[in-house]
Design a protein around this motif. Structure first.
Motif, mmCIF file in Angstrom:
data_model
loop_
_atom_site.group_PDB
_atom_site.id
_atom_site.type_symbol
_atom_site.label_atom_id
_atom_site.label_comp_id
_atom_site.label_asym_id
_atom_site.label_seq_id
_atom_site.Cartn_x
_atom_site.Cartn_y
_atom_site.Cartn_z
ATOM 1 N N HIS A 150 30.063 29.923 -33.281
ATOM 2 C CA HIS A 150 29.353 30.722 -32.273
ATOM 3 C C HIS A 150 28.748 31.974 -32.899
ATOM 4 O O HIS A 150 27.617 32.344 -32.591
ATOM 5 C CB HIS A 150 30.300 31.113 -31.140
ATOM 6 C CG HIS A 150 29.608 31.734 -29.970
ATOM 7 N ND1 HIS A 150 29.123 30.984 -28.926
ATOM 8 C CD2 HIS A 150 29.296 33.021 -29.681
ATOM 9 C CE1 HIS A 150 28.546 31.782 -28.043
ATOM 10 N NE2 HIS A 150 28.645 33.034 -28.492
ATOM 11 N N SER A 190 38.347 30.660 -28.863
ATOM 12 C CA SER A 190 36.891 30.587 -28.794
ATOM 13 C C SER A 190 36.339 31.946 -28.373
ATOM 14 O O SER A 190 37.085 32.873 -28.025
ATOM 15 C CB SER A 190 36.459 29.483 -27.828
ATOM 16 O OG SER A 190 36.954 29.721 -26.524
ATOM 17 N N HIS A 191 35.040 32.074 -28.389
ATOM 18 C CA HIS A 191 34.337 33.343 -28.192
ATOM 19 C C HIS A 191 34.699 34.032 -26.877
ATOM 20 O O HIS A 191 34.619 33.428 -25.815
ATOM 21 C CB HIS A 191 32.835 33.059 -28.228
ATOM 22 C CG HIS A 191 31.981 34.166 -27.724
ATOM 23 N ND1 HIS A 191 31.844 35.350 -28.396
ATOM 24 C CD2 HIS A 191 31.215 34.268 -26.605
ATOM 25 C CE1 HIS A 191 31.025 36.135 -27.719
ATOM 26 N NE2 HIS A 191 30.632 35.517 -26.633
ATOM 27 N N ARG A 210 34.649 19.843 -18.332
ATOM 28 C CA ARG A 210 33.294 20.425 -18.383
ATOM 29 C C ARG A 210 32.701 20.542 -16.982
ATOM 30 O O ARG A 210 32.087 21.547 -16.629
ATOM 31 C CB ARG A 210 32.375 19.561 -19.250
ATOM 32 C CG ARG A 210 32.723 19.554 -20.723
ATOM 33 C CD ARG A 210 31.682 18.800 -21.536
ATOM 34 N NE ARG A 210 32.104 18.638 -22.909
ATOM 35 C CZ ARG A 210 32.184 17.488 -23.546
ATOM 36 N NH1 ARG A 210 31.868 16.363 -22.911
ATOM 37 N NH2 ARG A 210 32.558 17.433 -24.802
ATOM 38 N N HIS A 269 35.870 31.879 -33.783
ATOM 39 C CA HIS A 269 34.843 30.926 -33.376
ATOM 40 C C HIS A 269 33.579 31.087 -34.239
ATOM 41 O O HIS A 269 32.538 31.563 -33.771
ATOM 42 C CB HIS A 269 34.539 31.130 -31.897
ATOM 43 C CG HIS A 269 33.813 29.999 -31.252
ATOM 44 N ND1 HIS A 269 33.536 29.966 -29.907
ATOM 45 C CD2 HIS A 269 33.302 28.838 -31.755
ATOM 46 C CE1 HIS A 269 32.881 28.862 -29.613
ATOM 47 N NE2 HIS A 269 32.732 28.168 -30.717
ATOM 48 N N GLU A 309 31.634 24.040 -14.859
ATOM 49 C CA GLU A 309 30.322 24.246 -14.244
ATOM 50 C C GLU A 309 30.452 24.560 -12.755
ATOM 51 O O GLU A 309 29.719 25.399 -12.226
ATOM 52 C CB GLU A 309 29.444 23.010 -14.456
ATOM 53 C CG GLU A 309 28.935 22.849 -15.877
ATOM 54 C CD GLU A 309 28.164 24.072 -16.357
ATOM 55 O OE1 GLU A 309 27.303 24.564 -15.608
ATOM 56 O OE2 GLU A 309 28.455 24.545 -17.477
ATOM 57 N N ASN A 359 31.579 22.124 -25.215
ATOM 58 C CA ASN A 359 30.900 20.889 -25.620
ATOM 59 C C ASN A 359 31.576 20.230 -26.813
ATOM 60 O O ASN A 359 31.071 19.244 -27.350
ATOM 61 C CB ASN A 359 29.433 21.178 -25.970
ATOM 62 C CG ASN A 359 28.616 21.583 -24.757
ATOM 63 O OD1 ASN A 359 28.913 21.160 -23.637
ATOM 64 N ND2 ASN A 359 27.595 22.397 -24.959
ATOM 65 N N TRP A 385 35.411 23.412 -33.081
ATOM 66 C CA TRP A 385 34.712 23.706 -31.842
ATOM 67 C C TRP A 385 33.227 23.905 -32.140
ATOM 68 O O TRP A 385 32.866 24.512 -33.146
ATOM 69 C CB TRP A 385 35.253 24.983 -31.193
ATOM 70 C CG TRP A 385 36.716 24.942 -30.870
ATOM 71 C CD1 TRP A 385 37.453 23.849 -30.505
ATOM 72 C CD2 TRP A 385 37.626 26.058 -30.884
ATOM 73 N NE1 TRP A 385 38.757 24.207 -30.276
ATOM 74 C CE2 TRP A 385 38.902 25.555 -30.492
ATOM 75 C CE3 TRP A 385 37.497 27.403 -31.160
ATOM 76 C CZ2 TRP A 385 40.024 26.373 -30.405
ATOM 77 C CZ3 TRP A 385 38.619 28.228 -31.057
ATOM 78 C CH2 TRP A 385 39.859 27.713 -30.689
ATOM 79 N N THR A 386 32.393 23.388 -31.261
ATOM 80 C CA THR A 386 30.952 23.606 -31.405
ATOM 81 C C THR A 386 30.598 25.019 -30.957
ATOM 82 O O THR A 386 31.436 25.743 -30.423
ATOM 83 C CB THR A 386 30.159 22.594 -30.568
ATOM 84 O OG1 THR A 386 30.577 22.718 -29.191
ATOM 85 C CG2 THR A 386 30.421 21.168 -31.036
ATOM 86 N N SER A 387 29.348 25.410 -31.158
ATOM 87 C CA SER A 387 28.910 26.759 -30.782
ATOM 88 C C SER A 387 29.210 27.044 -29.317
ATOM 89 O O SER A 387 29.718 28.112 -28.973
ATOM 90 C CB SER A 387 27.415 26.928 -31.056
ATOM 91 O OG SER A 387 26.986 28.208 -30.646
ATOM 92 N N GLU A 388 28.879 26.103 -28.433
ATOM 93 C CA GLU A 388 29.316 26.183 -27.040
ATOM 94 C C GLU A 388 30.633 25.418 -26.963
ATOM 95 O O GLU A 388 30.651 24.190 -26.955
ATOM 96 C CB GLU A 388 28.268 25.587 -26.100
ATOM 97 C CG GLU A 388 26.958 26.363 -26.071
ATOM 98 C CD GLU A 388 27.147 27.791 -25.606
ATOM 99 O OE1 GLU A 388 28.004 28.026 -24.711
ATOM 100 O OE2 GLU A 388 26.455 28.691 -26.126
#
Length: 325
Positions: free
Chosen positions: A141, A174-175, A51, A138, A55, A42, A36-39
């Protein structure tokens, strides 16, 4: 090279973990393979339709928290697990779970859109799982979740097998906030948050046995309650013991001073026998525990973290059930 670790700093200054659980009406947990990316949303495997939906939910200010989850089988299985945890109204012991098994992650957005619109899906499944434990791993992150969260996940998945708790699933997540308390956990369907865990304290939480005083060090609070009330609930846990985890609870803030230094709170609980009690409490800003610190490893400045203490609490009503023979 940045050698600062927010979790180490929080421990060193003696920050109390209580009052740091976040309050969400709904958790939507989407199984998604790592990395997983920081966000997280994404990340490579997250489809565009999901996604866009996230939003739209943010724009509408719906009280929904999306999280990615994974376990050691997520990259091997031919389906995607979707979990929706919705907070129960009134007196409750947490969240109601709905579980879906989807052919792929691209189907998640459509099912969630229907759920938000109140439309049932024929993809919902019944399972024997009684608890989902989320461990924040995570690391992209916040590096504390890699340093402390990831090893903790591997430790407890092994110990869970030893405990033979077949109906408990443990997930990488995740975070979800509070990485300065890593390793940090959410226990669903209750929605209780924990931090700075080790194997012994986790075993006590998992089995609800052992010295309940360990919660003084690791209990971040119950996500169904406003943050300030979480310190009151901890006091009641330590007073009532592990039986408290079988009670249904509701709480609210009645009044607070303009400078937020004092809060009048109400907390009600119902025992399994049907007896109902309501407490009022005066919560006061605890100057000895209110500190300035960095909330994450990458923070550029310190924030003031306000902590409350229970100044006093008293019972205001009770309805005790009695049974005649």
């Amino acid at each position: 090279m940045n050698t600062f670790f927010c979790s180490d700093d929080s421990r060193q200054v003696g920050e109390d973990v209580i009052g740091s659980a976040t309050n969400y009406q709904t958790y939507i947990l989407v199984e998604c393979p790592l990395p997983w990316t920081s966000e997280a949303l994404n990340s490579k495997w997250v489809p565009q339709n999901l996604r866009i939906l996230v939003e739209e939910v943010k724009h509408a200010k719906l009280p929904i928290r999306f999280l990615l989850i994974a376990n050691d089988l997520s990259h091997k299985v031919n389906h995607t697990t979707l979990l929706i945890y919705q907070k129960e109204e009134g007196l409750s012991n947490g969240y109601h779970k709905q579980e879906f098994q989807l052919g792929n992650i691209e189907q998640v957005a459509g099912v969630v859109q229907k759920w938000i619109g109140g439309i049932d899906s024929n993809l919902e499944v019944e399972t024997s799982t009684t608890r989902d434990i989320l461990v924040c791993t995570h690391g992209s992150h916040d590096k504390c979740c890699a340093r402390y969260g990831a090893p903790f996940y591997f430790q407890i998945t092994a110990s869970n097998a030893d405990l033979c708790l077949e109906n408990v699933r443990i997930w990488k997540s995740s975070h979800f906030g509070g990485h300065r308390f890593a390793p940090t956990v959410i226990d669903l369907p209750e929605g209780r948050y924990y931090g700075r865990l080790d194997e012994d304290s986790f075993r006590s939480i998992l089995t609800r046995t052992g010295d309940i005083q360990c919660l003084h060090q690791v209990y971040r609070g119950w996500g169904i309650l406003p943050a300030a009330l979480q310190v009151l609930e901890r006091e009641l846990i330590l007073y009532k013991g592990w039986d408290w985890f079988n009670y249904k609870v509701a709480g609210k803030i009645l009044e607070q001073s303009l400078d937020n230094s004092t809060i009048l709170a109400e907390l009600s609980f119902e025992q399994p026998c049907g007896s109902l009690y309501t407490y009022h409490a005066k919560l006061v800003k605890d100057e000895t525990k209110t500190q300035q610190l960095k909330s994450s490893c990458n923070a550029t400045r310190e924030l003031v973290v306000t902590k409350y203490a229970v100044g006093s609490f008293w019972i205001t009503s009770s309805k005790v059930m009695s049974y005649s023979t």
